[in-house]
Design an enzyme around this catalytic site. Structure first.
Site, PDB file in Angstrom:
ATOM      1  N   ASP A 219       0.810  -1.214   0.000  1.00 60.41           N
ATOM      2  CA  ASP A 219       0.000   0.000   0.000  1.00 60.41           C
ATOM      3  C   ASP A 219       0.844   1.265   0.000  1.00 60.41           C
ATOM      4  O   ASP A 219       0.324   2.366  -0.175  1.00 60.41           O
ATOM      5  CB  ASP A 219      -0.930  -0.001   1.224  1.00 60.41           C
ATOM      6  CG  ASP A 219      -2.055   1.011   1.133  1.00 60.41           C
ATOM      7  OD1 ASP A 219      -2.466   1.339   0.009  1.00 60.41           O
ATOM      8  OD2 ASP A 219      -2.517   1.484   2.182  1.00 60.41           O
ATOM      9  N   THR A 243      -7.659   5.555  -0.644  1.00 62.04           N
ATOM     10  CA  THR A 243      -7.775   4.247  -1.275  1.00 62.04           C
ATOM     11  C   THR A 243      -9.233   3.795  -1.247  1.00 62.04           C
ATOM     12  O   THR A 243      -9.895   3.890  -0.215  1.00 62.04           O
ATOM     13  CB  THR A 243      -6.905   3.217  -0.547  1.00 62.04           C
ATOM     14  OG1 THR A 243      -5.551   3.655  -0.554  1.00 62.04           O
ATOM     15  CG2 THR A 243      -7.002   1.852  -1.229  1.00 62.04           C
ATOM     16  N   GLN A 293      -4.755  -1.388  -7.377  1.00 57.38           N
ATOM     17  CA  GLN A 293      -5.362  -0.472  -6.415  1.00 57.38           C
ATOM     18  C   GLN A 293      -6.135   0.608  -7.152  1.00 57.38           C
ATOM     19  O   GLN A 293      -5.654   1.177  -8.135  1.00 57.38           O
ATOM     20  CB  GLN A 293      -4.297   0.183  -5.540  1.00 57.38           C
ATOM     21  CG  GLN A 293      -4.865   1.067  -4.437  1.00 57.38           C
ATOM     22  CD  GLN A 293      -3.781   1.582  -3.502  1.00 57.38           C
ATOM     23  OE1 GLN A 293      -3.183   2.620  -3.767  1.00 57.38           O
ATOM     24  NE2 GLN A 293      -3.509   0.855  -2.422  1.00 57.38           N
TER      25      GLN A 293
END
Length: 305
Positions: A219, A243, A293
């Site tokens: 991440d 996110t 993502q």
């Protein structure tokens, strides 16, 4: 979620640095209920990789022996609060002959802030068909300078690197200047950046701990790769980011306490969203994981004075 430098809005995405072994030390409340400890007394926004990693630990604590995580698909529903513990509720969705599925909900203030579906596979008895298309082509991390040394003449870059190292349990080496450094220098930045990562302390000895650690690190920096073509960086006063969802697929075992290369690309932006993908290689060039993502990424309509 990614990482703004310390002087900008959005800095509170990270709490104080702690070893991953401590971050992943959950309290088991009952057979399918776990609690993650708070990272501090001050209320700040929880780092997405932390919640994902803890959820993987919770899911992995409920599966039969001899099964490894092969994919995790997560959605971030609400911002987490680092001043409060997080409760992880594990739903035992399926226990099949080859695959085991768990759905984990992270809860604060009686509301779900995050959910992830984790799929585990029974380890095959023998090797089957294999091939790998992506090829790693990067200098060894030992041949690259410490970024604090490499960017010593660039105050903005040093501040950003120090922020990362002060708040995350990671060592970094950059084959090329990353997006933020290029932009601070007034140089054009494309949608791709690469970094060698290594946890600065061992991250347990189990495969589920390694999978959680890799998810945690996956991440970092990823969403920022979408901003290079737009001349912006996460943490800029006029950039709003978060996110939305994050996926990771595991292809080969990897201890994230050892060096691995994260090759990231922000390949699409539009409709106030961005899509980024990443490839994770061990130092020998084996493709160990892939990531996708999606993030909220937009210019703020109004900038507070």
């Amino acid at each position: 979620m990614s990482n703004p430098p310390a002087h900008t809005p959005g800095l509170l995405a990270f709490a104080a640095k702690a070893p991953l072994g401590e971050i992943f030390d959950l309290t088991r409340l009952d057979d399918s209920l776990f609690q993650g400890r708070s990272r501090g007394e001050v209320s700040t926004r929880t780092f997405g990789g932390e919640v994902l990693g803890q959820a993987i630990i919770a899911a992995g604590s409920t599966i039969p022996q001899g099964r490894d995580l092969h994919s995790a698909q997560a959605y971030y529903l609400l911002p987490g609060d680092t001043s409060l513990p997080v409760t992880y509720q594990v739903q035992r969705s399926r226990d099949g002959g080859s695959f085991t599925t768990r759905v984990v909900s992270a809860i604060q203030r009686d509301r779900p802030i995050f959910t992830v579906t984790c799929s585990f596979q029974r380890r095959p008895d023998s090797g089957g068909m294999t091939h790998q298309v992506p090829v790693m082509d990067a200098p060894d991390p030992e041949t690259l300078p410490d970024p604090l040394v490499a960017y010593a003449q660039d105050d903005a870059a040093v501040e950003w690197v120090r922020f990362l190292l002060d708040h995350q349990p990671v060592d970094l080496r950059f084959p090329e200047p990353p997006t933020r450094v290029r932009l601070a220098r007034g140089e054009p930045a494309g949608p791709r950046q690469r970094a060698w990562f290594r946890g600065h302390q061992p991250i347990g000895s189990t495969r589920v701990a390694h999978a959680a650690g890799l998810a945690y690190f996956s991440d970092l920096l990823l969403l920022s790769s979408a901003l290079g073509p737009h001349g912006r960086a996460l943490g800029d006063a006029d950039v709003q980011f978060a996110t939305i969802d994050h996926g990771i697929w595991y292809h080969a075992p990897l201890d994230p306490g050892e060096w691995f290369l994260y090759d990231m690309e922000g390949y699409w932006t539009g409709d106030d969203r961005a899509m980024c993908r990443g490839l994770i290689f061990d130092r020998h060039g084996t493709l160990c994981a892939s990531t996708l993502q999606e993030g909220l990424l937009r210019r703020k309509r109004e900038i507070p004075s």
